[in-house]
Design a protein around this motif. Sequence first.
Motif, PDB file in Angstrom:
ATOM      1  N   HIS A 196       0.823  -1.211   0.000  1.00 28.81           N
ATOM      2  CA  HIS A 196       0.000   0.000   0.000  1.00 28.81           C
ATOM      3  C   HIS A 196       0.858   1.262   0.000  1.00 28.81           C
ATOM      4  O   HIS A 196       0.397   2.335  -0.395  1.00 28.81           O
ATOM      5  CB  HIS A 196      -0.928   0.015   1.223  1.00 28.81           C
ATOM      6  N   ILE A 197       2.114   1.133   0.440  1.00 32.72           N
ATOM      7  CA  ILE A 197       3.038   2.275   0.436  1.00 32.72           C
ATOM      8  C   ILE A 197       3.789   2.342  -0.881  1.00 32.72           C
ATOM      9  O   ILE A 197       3.829   3.392  -1.542  1.00 32.72           O
ATOM     10  CB  ILE A 197       4.032   2.186   1.604  1.00 32.72           C
ATOM     11  N   LYS A 256       7.533   7.246   7.671  1.00 30.94           N
ATOM     12  CA  LYS A 256       6.487   6.372   7.148  1.00 30.94           C
ATOM     13  C   LYS A 256       6.730   4.916   7.522  1.00 30.94           C
ATOM     14  O   LYS A 256       5.800   4.131   7.712  1.00 30.94           O
ATOM     15  CB  LYS A 256       6.440   6.506   5.624  1.00 30.94           C
ATOM     16  N   ASP A 299      -0.149   8.236  10.702  1.00 29.56           N
ATOM     17  CA  ASP A 299      -0.768   7.989   9.399  1.00 29.56           C
ATOM     18  C   ASP A 299      -1.233   6.544   9.407  1.00 29.56           C
ATOM     19  O   ASP A 299      -0.478   5.643   9.795  1.00 29.56           O
ATOM     20  CB  ASP A 299       0.271   8.251   8.304  1.00 29.56           C
ATOM     21  N   GLU A 300      -2.431   6.303   8.965  1.00 30.70           N
ATOM     22  CA  GLU A 300      -2.949   4.931   8.994  1.00 30.70           C
ATOM     23  C   GLU A 300      -2.157   3.990   8.087  1.00 30.70           C
ATOM     24  O   GLU A 300      -2.207   2.771   8.247  1.00 30.70           O
ATOM     25  CB  GLU A 300      -4.418   4.912   8.582  1.00 30.70           C
ATOM     26  N   ASN A 301      -1.409   4.553   7.145  1.00 35.08           N
ATOM     27  CA  ASN A 301      -0.604   3.736   6.248  1.00 35.08           C
ATOM     28  C   ASN A 301       0.806   3.493   6.759  1.00 35.08           C
ATOM     29  O   ASN A 301       1.552   2.693   6.191  1.00 35.08           O
ATOM     30  CB  ASN A 301      -0.521   4.388   4.862  1.00 35.08           C
ATOM     31  N   ARG A 306       3.966   2.115   8.874  1.00 35.10           N
ATOM     32  CA  ARG A 306       4.217   0.768   9.374  1.00 35.10           C
ATOM     33  C   ARG A 306       5.563   0.675  10.100  1.00 35.10           C
ATOM     34  O   ARG A 306       6.546   1.311   9.710  1.00 35.10           O
ATOM     35  CB  ARG A 306       4.234  -0.243   8.215  1.00 35.10           C
TER      36      ARG A 306
END
Length: 336
Positions: free
Chosen positions: A154-155, A243, A271-273, A275
Amino acid sequence: MSICVADFPQTWQKPSSEELLAALKQLQVEPPIWNPGTSRKLILETYQNAAQLRREIAAYLSSIIKSSLAWIQDEDEKEAVWDEASRRLAERCGRAGMGEITRRWPLESQASSPFELVIREPPITGDSLGLKTWGSSYLLAQSLGRIAKESLSHIFSLGQSKESLHVLELGSGTGLLGIAAAAIWKSNVVLTDLPAILPNLAHNIERNRSTVEALGGNVDSAILVWGSDDGNAEQFDTKNQFKIVLAADPLYDDDHPELLASAIIAHLAKDENARAIVMVPQRDLATKKLTAKFLSTTIVSGLSVLEQNTLVGQDDWDEDGEDSGIECWWAVFGRQ
């Protein structure tokens, strides 16, 4: 190369210093280097001598060290032979006896040709865990391409440039994992550790900078002490910049689970993205307890476990020549 100690010059033959030094050079223990696809069985067969051969070599080296070398007239030549034999014997006492070494680590990127990173490890003395390249960092580095396609798709599917994709590595040690991430992910990676570790870390970054930049990445280092705002690089005054946060083999003491969790919370982007990826070798019961404590702490701290896996890797330089295979637990975390 097959070694037969009986073929080497023996002290009773009164060989010259040149002959002895040439023989001792052949007995040098080279740092083990494993291609990404090398089987665990081959690793063990290649780098672990049979017990009988180890005893024969140790006896041969001891015979030189104990000898007066009376037939060699030059005292400097004698000292050179004794020093070389002592080094060969120390190398067979495990990594701590080897002094400084430089190791080459082959890696693969799905988007480029295979490449290698050159990592210096200073002598291992006292509390210097960060000066050794641990097997888990190489295992995770080998997995970065697959992780980008699966766990972080997704990133990376967003096609972000390295300038916009900021990655932080916590407890970088010699820097293998973070430097590999910069090269494989073509990203901007900041490697961090304690002040005593930074000089060697910075050296390894500079040694590999041209390789990383040729592959499209950028890498830098900075001081970051977990759980403290004092003594850290100014760039960490701003929180939650990254990120992706990486950490390999970060848990050794009872306070590490809370400190690591707090560092991730402080620096992982809100940020929900975003990790965090953490790998911990499951060496013994103590390490397993630290892992469980870290998991429970992250949940309380506001992180969710999105994925858990295990990989089998190697912890090398085992003093006893035993099987050094080890199971490494790793997980992907996101914000709740």
